[in-house]
Design an enzyme around this catalytic site. Structure first.
Site, PDB file in Angstrom:
ATOM      1  N   ASP A   1      44.345  41.869  34.571  1.00 53.85           N
ATOM      2  CA  ASP A   1      43.520  41.266  33.537  1.00 53.85           C
ATOM      3  C   ASP A   1      44.462  40.669  32.493  1.00 53.85           C
ATOM      4  O   ASP A   1      45.599  41.134  32.332  1.00 53.85           O
ATOM      5  CB  ASP A   1      42.618  42.327  32.907  1.00 53.85           C
ATOM      6  CG  ASP A   1      41.724  41.749  31.824  1.00 53.85           C
ATOM      7  OD1 ASP A   1      41.204  40.644  32.023  1.00 53.85           O
ATOM      8  OD2 ASP A   1      41.572  42.404  30.782  1.00 53.85           O
TER       9      ASP A   1
ATOM     10  N   ASP B   1      41.775  46.968  31.044  1.00 46.49           N
ATOM     11  CA  ASP B   1      41.445  47.876  29.955  1.00 46.49           C
ATOM     12  C   ASP B   1      39.980  47.825  29.555  1.00 46.49           C
ATOM     13  O   ASP B   1      39.501  48.694  28.839  1.00 46.49           O
ATOM     14  CB  ASP B   1      42.312  47.588  28.722  1.00 46.49           C
ATOM     15  CG  ASP B   1      42.050  46.194  28.145  1.00 46.49           C
ATOM     16  OD1 ASP B   1      41.411  45.373  28.834  1.00 46.49           O
ATOM     17  OD2 ASP B   1      42.490  45.937  27.009  1.00 46.49           O
TER      18      ASP B   1
ATOM     19  N   THR C   1      43.740  39.966  28.900  1.00 44.09           N
ATOM     20  CA  THR C   1      43.656  40.602  27.589  1.00 44.09           C
ATOM     21  C   THR C   1      43.966  42.092  27.705  1.00 44.09           C
ATOM     22  O   THR C   1      43.344  42.813  28.478  1.00 44.09           O
ATOM     23  CB  THR C   1      42.255  40.412  26.989  1.00 44.09           C
ATOM     24  OG1 THR C   1      41.964  39.016  26.949  1.00 44.09           O
ATOM     25  CG2 THR C   1      42.189  40.988  25.593  1.00 44.09           C
TER      26      THR C   1
END
Length: 796
Positions: free
Chosen positions: A312, A552, A314
């Protein structure tokens, strides 16, 4: 769908909380993150091999010389080392697991507080936010489009809509929306909590090493009992048959049983399981020092097998901290942005807010406006919404992806893409007179929303990201970026990292075929929906790839769960941490190369020492069968076998199991081990038999056994030397040290007497040395052949 109830309940007061704590109505449950101590003790002590060797030790104690029971020290040492190592790993893992445990948001006395799950009390008002894990059974009182993932409890993969009166089971994960729920069961009364703990504790990743070791142990278990019967019959035949066995005046049965003990001791690979566990345990402890929580030891091995790493953006490639850059007016317009700032103030005060709302917090003022109905952000919808009333006119403000909110305004959308291409995160703010809940009932109403301005945020690229990605590229691991952000923003980040010039807009990929074609053509994707991340993982797995997924956010959780190895950042949502196998507690992406290197070390080194132990098992079986069939005395005493096993197998394997090793993973551990250990074991057995055959006739039994021990050590030492290659200086010292120790065992009076070794310069010594050298040459020739065929691979 409509909001079930406007949230006005202040929750429990401080006094009510203290009353419930005093009454024991607290959510205290035992959810071990590692194996209990009793299980560790039992697994290291009560094993089949330990049981057989214990029986052999008792036989030696009752009928023979206690010095022949020296092998039992290896059993005790193995068990002690295994227990100590696993207890150390358990303490380290349990200590780190506290840092990665989920948190619960509750409202008490009208204020939102975030507390550990064990501080939740009966009657608490839980605030369910996207990414949260429900930690106690609750009943919903108010919701706004609340969807829960209950797959860890029920196996149902689709998110479940929850309304007022529905039950939220502990262990379920909030996929999207918000809600308020009253706790109705805590601690031992929460059945779902116990069920979730069991599911998480007993779910295992696939470990090729564990599977290979277990299969070897199963094979040996099948043949060991009949083999022991054959050994006993052969030993009885070698010492006078059954007539001598039942003759009260004939004590030869004692030596027959001691010979049988020696045969059995020569077969059992007593240190194989220990060193496998030791390699995993040491790797886990080293990772705890790197602030990496290994939720299952075999996960270290899995990363070494990974050949695709999905990231991912971010929070993984970027720091995850989103900063507010500013507001920008729409092209060709000169609007007053005062109303927009009031809307952003309302959006930033959401209890269930995400990183975007936190970036906007405390920057704007409501200006007397009254906040009404909310709609929390969902990656499926692509926007959040809030109703704001100033005067008598309520207005709904929407903040989200430009592709969703500006679809009917191509000129504004183009400007948003231009801003995003600079690397900044661009959101659109729009307004409408429709209520937030009506937008869920009829998504077409979005087209009526009037664009107001751009909200521009910025992220910081992690400084370690370029070097880490470069490392994976050098190691042959493909890196794929899967982000829910604007493709132009993602493409800008990818260019900075050297991963490509542009990102694919995943929202345009509808079918699995389109997704597979896009994966074949590129590795950077934007606007990836959570379900698409799962499909991408499954597509790659269907191609035979071993996939790791990091992230996250709650939108990463299901893909992380489906991946071969799920990796969560330390600042990840509880949902994401709950389903991951590794947690990078300090959220440092550059920890992964260390995990990869440790995983490769574990696999390569355990394969190497498995060759040693199974070569011993093979020559032990052959020697036992041949001497039993020929009715020969066994060529070694138990203590002599223990000497060779310790110096030529036990000590070297201990150091080799923990030595540095950067060799890349190659599948087929068990076939390679068998293809190496079977021939080398046969060569070692043939060396011993050729050496012992004339010695047993020409010399006293004690001298014949001593010389045959030399032949066995020579060929065993050569197996160690070829498996230790390339022979670095420490490894040369290791081989030289065990060789010197073996020579000293013949020279030093105490060890010579203890192991019943005799040493005289004679033609028979030269004969044994020649046979040993011939056996070592056979090992060397087979090693070179096996290396050409790829059956043995030196350290890279």
């Amino acid at each position: 769908m409509t909001q079930d109830k406007v949230a006005t309940d202040p929750g429990l007061s401080r006094a009510e909380v203290e009353e419930r704590i005093a009454a024991g109505q607290v959510n205290v449950t035992r959810t071990p993150t590692s194996r209990p101590v009793a299980s560790i003790l039992a697994e290291n002590v009560f094993t089949l091999f330990n049981g057989i060797l214990t029986v052999c030790f008792i036989v030696v104690c009752l009928l023979g010389d206690l010095r022949d029971g020296f092998f039992f020290g290896v059993v005790v040492f193995n068990a002690a080392i295994g227990i100590v190592q696993e207890l150390r790993a358990k303490r380290a893992l349990d200590r780190l697991a506290l840092l990665a445990s989920p948190e619960t948001a509750v409202r008490r006395g009208g204020e939102l507080v975030v507390i550990p799950p064990e501080q939740v009390v009966l009657g608490d008002l839980v605030i369910a936010r996207p990414g949260d894990q429900i930690t106690a059974d609750c009943v919903v009182e108010a919701t706004t489009a609340l969807f829960l993932d209950e797959s860890m409890l029920t196996g149902e993969s689709d998110p479940i809509l929850k309304k007022a009166g529905n039950t939220l089971m502990s262990g379920s994960l909030v996929s999207s929306g918000t809600g308020e729920a009253r706790v109705v069961a805590v601690g031992a009364d929460s059945y779902a909590s116990r069920l979730t703990a069991e599911i998480k504790r007993h779910s295992l990743v696939h470990s090729e090493l564990r599977a290979a070791t277990n299969r070897i142990l199963v094979y040996l278990s099948w043949i060991l009992i009949p083999l022991i019967v054959i050994i006993l019959l052969g030993r009885i035949g070698a010492y006078g048959g059954f007539a001598a066995l039942f003759d009260p005046n004939d004590q030869s049965y004692r030596q027959a049983l001691i010979d049988a003990v020696a045969s059995v001791v020569g077969i059992i690979p007593e240190g194989l399981v220990l060193l496998t566990s030791l390699a995993f345990g040491v790797a886990a402890i080293q990772l705890t020092r790197q602030r990496v929580l290994v939720q299952e030891l075999a996960a270290v091995e899995v990363l070494a097998r990974v050949d695709v790493l999905c990231l991912d953006k971010t929070g993984t490639l970027t720091t995850g901290a989103i900063g507010f850059h500013g507001l920008q007016q729409l092209p060709g317009r000169d609007d007053d942005l005062a109303a927009a700032t009031r809307a952003l103030a309302a959006l930033s005060t959401d209890d269930a807010g995400n990183a975007t709302s936190r970036a906007l917090a405390n920057r704007f003022d409501l200006g007397g406006a009254v906040v009404g109905e909310r709609l929390a952000f969902s990656s499926l919808r692509g926007f959040s919404a809030v109703s704001l009333t100033r005067g008598d006119v309520p207005t709904t403000w929407l903040l989200g992806a430009p592709e969703r909110l500006l679809a009917g305004h191509p000129e504004y959308l183009a400007e948003a893409h231009a801003i995003a291409a600079t690397g900044r995160r661009t959101l659109a703010l729009s307004q409408t007179t429709d209520a937030p809940s009506s937008l869920l009932d009829d998504p077409a109403l979005l087209q009526r929303a009037e664009p107001a301005c751009f909200v521009i945020l910025e992220e910081t690229l992690r400084p370690e990201a370029p070097g880490t990605l470069g490392y994976f590229a050098d190691e042959g691991v493909r890196v794929i970026i899967l982000s829910g952000d604007n493709p132009h923003t993602v493409g800008s980040i990818a260019r900075q990292l050297g991963l490509g010039d542009a990102a694919v807009d995943a929202s345009t990929l509808v079918t699995d075929e389109e997704l597979a074609d896009a994966l074949a053509a590129g590795s950077v994707f934007g606007r990836v929906a959570p379900e698409q991340k799962r499909r991408i993982v499954k597509t790659l797995q269907a191609e035979g790839r071993s996939v790791a997924m990091t992230g996250d956010g709650v939108n990463d959780a299901m893909a992380i769960k489906d991946a071969d190895l799920g990796i969560a950042m330390g600042n990840a949502t509880p949902a994401t941490r709950a389903v991951s196998r590794l947690v990078l507690l300090d959220s440092r992406f550059d920890r992964l190369p260390e995990v990869l290197m440790l995983g490769r070390r574990v696999i390569a080194n355990v394969e190497r020492v498995s060759n040693l132990f199974l070569s011993k098992t093979v020559y032990g079986i052959v020697l036992a069968l041949v001497t039993a069939a020929a009715a020969w005395e066994y060529p070694f005493l138990p203590r002599q076998l223990t000497l060779v096993s310790t110096l030529a197998i036990g000590i070297p394997s201990f150091f080799l199991a923990l030595a540095p090793n950067r060799r890349r993973y190659r599948s087929g551990v068990l076939p390679r081990v068998l293809k190496f250990s079977l021939p080398t074991g046969l060569i070692a057995a043939a060396t011993c038999l050729v050496a012992y055959a004339p010695l047993r006739v020409a010399l006293p039994q004690s001298d014949a056994r001593s010389l045959t021990t030399i032949a066995l050590f020579m060929v065993s030492l050569w197996i160690v030397s070829v498996l230790a290659r390339p022979l670095s200086r420490p490894r040369v010292i290791l081989v030289a040290s065990v060789s010197a120790a073996f020579v000293l065992s013949f020279v030093v009076p105490f060890t010579r007497d203890f192991f019943m070794l005799s040493f005289t310069l004679s033609p028979w010594l030269a004969y044994v040395a020649a046979i040993g050298a011939l056996g070592a040459s056979g090992i060397e020739l087979y090693y070179r052949f096996a290396k050409r065929r790829g059956l043995v691979v030196d350290r890279a």
